[in-house]
Design a protein around this motif. Structure first.
Motif, PDB file in Angstrom:
ATOM      1  N   ASP A 375       0.841  -1.206   0.000  1.00 52.84           N
ATOM      2  CA  ASP A 375       0.000   0.000   0.000  1.00 52.84           C
ATOM      3  C   ASP A 375       0.871   1.250   0.000  1.00 52.84           C
ATOM      4  OD1 ASP A 375      -2.678   0.278  -0.363  1.00 52.84           O
ATOM      5  OD2 ASP A 375      -3.140   0.682   1.729  1.00 52.84           O
ATOM      6  N   THR A 377       2.995   4.507  -1.096  1.00 55.46           N
ATOM      7  CA  THR A 377       2.848   5.604  -2.045  1.00 55.46           C
ATOM      8  C   THR A 377       3.930   5.474  -3.116  1.00 55.46           C
ATOM      9  OG1 THR A 377       1.981   7.040  -0.319  1.00 55.46           O
ATOM     10  CG2 THR A 377       2.829   8.110  -2.312  1.00 55.46           C
ATOM     11  N   ASP A 447     -12.279   6.733  -2.535  1.00 55.16           N
ATOM     12  CA  ASP A 447     -12.227   6.010  -1.270  1.00 55.16           C
ATOM     13  C   ASP A 447     -12.256   4.495  -1.502  1.00 55.16           C
ATOM     14  OD1 ASP A 447     -12.150   5.871   1.533  1.00 55.16           O
ATOM     15  OD2 ASP A 447     -14.305   5.536   1.612  1.00 55.16           O
ATOM     16  N   LEU A 471      -2.092  12.514   3.536  1.00 58.26           N
ATOM     17  CA  LEU A 471      -1.232  11.330   3.495  1.00 58.26           C
ATOM     18  C   LEU A 471      -0.876  10.845   4.893  1.00 58.26           C
ATOM     19  CD1 LEU A 471       1.190  12.309   0.575  1.00 58.26           C
ATOM     20  CD2 LEU A 471      -0.673  10.658   0.506  1.00 58.26           C
ATOM     21  N   THR A 473      -2.750  11.574   7.869  1.00 60.38           N
ATOM     22  CA  THR A 473      -3.889  11.281   8.750  1.00 60.38           C
ATOM     23  C   THR A 473      -4.945  10.380   8.124  1.00 60.38           C
ATOM     24  OG1 THR A 473      -5.145  13.223   7.990  1.00 60.38           O
ATOM     25  CG2 THR A 473      -3.590  13.549   9.816  1.00 60.38           C
ATOM     26  N   LYS A 474      -4.913  10.228   6.791  1.00 60.19           N
ATOM     27  CA  LYS A 474      -5.951   9.468   6.077  1.00 60.19           C
ATOM     28  C   LYS A 474      -7.335  10.085   6.288  1.00 60.19           C
ATOM     29  CE  LYS A 474      -3.058   6.170   4.810  1.00 60.19           C
ATOM     30  NZ  LYS A 474      -2.656   5.973   3.406  1.00 60.19           N
ATOM     31  N   GLU A 475      -7.374  11.399   6.424  1.00 57.50           N
ATOM     32  CA  GLU A 475      -8.635  12.118   6.605  1.00 57.50           C
ATOM     33  C   GLU A 475      -8.617  13.387   5.758  1.00 57.50           C
ATOM     34  OE1 GLU A 475      -9.608  10.962  11.272  1.00 57.50           O
ATOM     35  OE2 GLU A 475      -8.590  12.848  10.783  1.00 57.50           O
ATOM     36  N   PRO A 486     -13.013  10.349   6.936  1.00 56.63           N
ATOM     37  CA  PRO A 486     -11.917   9.378   6.762  1.00 56.63           C
ATOM     38  C   PRO A 486     -11.897   8.850   5.325  1.00 56.63           C
ATOM     39  CG  PRO A 486     -13.737   8.391   7.975  1.00 56.63           C
ATOM     40  CD  PRO A 486     -14.090   9.838   7.796  1.00 56.63           C
ATOM     41  N   ASP A 488      -9.728   6.087   2.674  1.00 54.75           N
ATOM     42  CA  ASP A 488      -8.754   5.001   2.511  1.00 54.75           C
ATOM     43  C   ASP A 488      -8.341   4.986   1.045  1.00 54.75           C
ATOM     44  OD1 ASP A 488      -7.243   2.705   2.571  1.00 54.75           O
ATOM     45  OD2 ASP A 488      -8.986   1.368   2.517  1.00 54.75           O
ATOM     46  N   ARG A 490      -5.009   4.873  -1.864  1.00 50.51           N
ATOM     47  CA  ARG A 490      -3.606   4.669  -2.218  1.00 50.51           C
ATOM     48  C   ARG A 490      -3.211   5.742  -3.236  1.00 50.51           C
ATOM     49  NH1 ARG A 490      -0.750   0.170  -4.681  1.00 50.51           N
ATOM     50  NH2 ARG A 490       1.445   0.414  -4.094  1.00 50.51           N
TER      51      ARG A 490
END
Length: 666
Positions: A375, A377, A447, A471, A473-475, A486, A488, A490
């Motif tokens: 996963d 970057t 997402d 990148l 906090t994923k939020e 939120p 999710d 990649r």
């Protein structure tokens, strides 16, 4: 009619009956027309008026099957039969219910009557149609479709002359006869109101049957509605016109983490924020539909979840006033996923679609395939036209996220001030021109999947700050908003720029560079893998020949050499455009040669004066032509010619001898 009067009148019926039985004559002054016609039908059916035992009866098995088939009808009629029985209780009457075929289904009354008056075909399973036992109230009512009372000797068979029967057909909602209700008793106990009571009871049964049919439909509709509510993959909430929740389906309960007892009877503002609630209710109170707009629901744990909602008012027909409201909703990310599939926000290419056999391209594919299963970057580095998006799609399709969205954004192709809103979305009123209800950004749309940020080197610095936070906090927080969403996702980034240099120049954040540069992959330029050019040429010629409906007869080596010798600053993208141009301009069934190449490619490939348009030539032929042209251009000065050709003078003399070109120096 009182019993004594009937007994007196019955003498006239007997006289008319005897005359008909003995001579076949109808005495109209003594008998009613409806009875006379019934006697005639009975005679035509071959019924023996003097037979004392007429047995047409169902077997036990047949009766059970028929009884089961008419069970709903029987259950409806039985309470009315018992009521009728109570009215005529202790008068020697029997109450019967038959089906539409004349078979007795139920019989209640005095069981001693048959012992006194003989076999009367009155019990369960017996048949009492006219064609079986002649004129009788039930059989004749089935024939004429109307209520009737048959008195004493009006019966066709003599054994029934001491009886009076009253019967009324029972019809369903389609006006079809389903059965007959009747009372039967001794002549001396008959009452003029007996037929009226039977008719009233039959009508009551009909009404109850219709009500039961309506109730059954309503019950079925309710069951269907409940089944639909509980099975659909959308949230569904029903409220009254004040917003009090009356019903909520399984999907909505599970989605919001609620039980029915937690929410039924409460106002819907318990799960909506006040701004959304007030806006919705204003429109609903005006009878307007609130359709496909984004609002936030609050879960039991206090978490806000973005949903796409349709709110439909239920209007009272006569007054057009709002009686209730139906809310249907889906989680925004589910809607976004569906939209992505419809509009094609998905990766089409795999590693099998990446052409080439060179060492550099195989190494790039190897690294990309390894990275796909993590996963991490990824940062794709390479000149424009080297296939960075192809690599990004292939990585996505090789990854566990392959079934989820693949969303693309070219950071250099949109105005700098809009990059942030495109990536992170915005809320209503965030800026002038913002869409009502707000708009999701690319990260929300991606997402669960992959976002490909092409030309990331052109991303504005302020947007770089927000991207770095996402990148980490994923939020995301939409522009102008406060709700944390939120995500999710990649991230695969790509650039043709030297990001290290951009960092030194202050155009790119150093912390973002290191965050992106976890897995760098270089896509090689075409000039660094010229052995793959022939593969691309063949592929694109076949592709464009097919799309343009042309047939290329062949390709000479000179065409390939011209393509290979060119520098290709635009890489594979430029090569594709050149082949498309060539195929577009060439005649059908033509052979491609060097002459078909664009002029700018020819001038950059060969020394002036060398012509490769005449087909294939060996290296010796090319060398011979070059010597001839050069010696002629310098007026036979062999020393100068040797210098221009880059060879020694003695070598030039030797080649002139070899090719028999002594004449060119004269």
């Amino acid at each position: 009619m009182p019993g004594k009067e009937l007994l007196s009148q019955n003498e006239g019926f007997k006289k008319a009956w005897k005359l008909f039985v003995s001579e076949g004559t109808i005495e109209k002054e003594l008998i009613r027309d409806v009875i006379a016609y019934s006697w005639l039908r009975s005679k035509l059916h071959g019924v023996d008026p003097l037979d004392e035992k007429i047995d047409v009866i169902l077997s036990d098995e047949e009766f059970k099957e028929r009884y089961k088939r008419f069970m709903p009808f029987i259950k409806t009629a039985m309470p009315f039969m018992h009521s009728l029985r109570k009215i005529v209780e202790n008068t020697g009457f029997i109450v019967r219910l038959t089906d539409k075929d004349g078979y007795v289904l139920e019989c209640i009354g005095d069981s001693s009557l048959t012992a006194e008056y003989g076999n009367l075909n009155i019990y369960n399973g017996c048949n009492v149609r006219e064609d079986v036992i002649g004129t009788n109230a039930i059989g004749t009512a089935l024939e004429i479709g109307q209520p009737i009372q048959v008195l004493g000797a009006e019966h066709y068979c003599k054994q029934y002359h001491n009886w009076t029967s009253s019967a009324c057909p029972i019809r369903d909602e389609k006006e079809q006869i389903v059965g007959v209700l009747s009372t039967t008793g001794p002549n001396e106990k008959v009452h003029p109101h007996t037929l009226g009571m039977v008719v009233a009871a039959a009508q009551a049964i009909e009404k109850k049957m219709k009500l039961e049919k309506i109730n059954k439909k309503l019950d079925m509709a309710n069951k269907h509605f409940y089944a639909i509510m509980e099975s659909i993959s959308e949230g569904l909430i029903c409220t009254d016109n004040k917003g009090v929740i009356m019903d909520i389906n399984f999907f909505a309960r599970r989605f919001l983490g609620l039980k029915e007892e937690d929410i039924l009877g409460k106002n819907i503002h318990a799960i909506l924020d006040k701004k959304n609630y007030d806006r919705i209710m204003r429109r609903i109170n005006k009878g307007k539909k609130y359709e496909e707009e984004e609002i936030y629901f609050k879960t039991k744990k206090g978490k806000s979840i973005s949903c796409i909602v349709t709110v439909t008012p239920i209007l009272e027909r006569s007054t057009n006033e709002v009686e209730g409201v139906v809310f249907t909703f889906k989680e925004s990310k589910k809607v976004h996923s569906l939209v992505n599939k419809i509009v094609g926000a998905e990766a089409r290419f795999t590693f099998r679609d990446i052409l080439g056999n060179s060492k550099d391209i195989k190494e790039a594919i190897r690294i990309a395939a390894l990275a796909a299963n993590t996963d991490t970057t990824i940062l794709l580095l390479g000149e424009s036209g080297t296939g960075k998006e192809l690599f990004a799609q292939a990585i996505h399709n090789e990854s566990p996220r392959r079934k989820n969205p693949f969303v693309f954004l070219n950071c250099g192709a949109i105005p700098r001030e809009l990059v942030g809103s495109e990536l992170f979305g915005y809320v209503e009123g965030a800026f002038t021109g913002a869409k009502r209800g707000g708009h999701p950004g690319k990260f929300e749309l991606a997402d669960g999947g992959t976002i490909f940020l092409d030309e990331i080197g052109d991303m504005p610095l302020d947007t770089q700050v927000n991207l770095l936070r996402v990148l980490e906090t994923k939020e995301i927080v939409r522009i102008g908003g406060h709700n944390v969403v939120p995500v999710d996702v990649r991230v695969i980034a790509a650039t043709h720029k030297d990001l290290k240099k951009e960092v030194e120049l202050g155009n790119f954040r150093e912390d973002l560079f290191y965050r992106l540069n976890v897995m760098p992959i270089k896509t090689p330029s075409l000039r660094d893998r010229k052995e793959d050019i022939k593969v691309f040429v063949d592929y694109f010629i076949e592709k464009f020949s097919k799309s343009m409906g042309k047939s290329i007869k062949g390709i000479q080596e000179s065409f390939y050499r011209g393509m290979i010798n060119y520098n290709w600053p635009g890489n594979v993208r430029e090569l594709q455009n050149v082949v498309q141009l060539v195929v577009n301009m060439v005649e059908d069934e033509e052979i491609l040669t060097y002459k078909h190449l664009p002029s700018y490619m020819k001038s950059s490939n060969m020394p002036k004066g060398i012509d490769l348009t005449e087909g294939l030539m060996t290296l010796e032929e090319i060398e011979k032509m070059a010597i001839i042209k050069t010696v002629q251009e310098v007026g036979g000065n062999l020393a100068l010619a040797a210098k221009i050709l880059g060879i020694g003078r003695s070598t030039l003399y030797r080649k002139i001898e070899k090719y028999g070109l002594r004449y060119v120096s004269k």
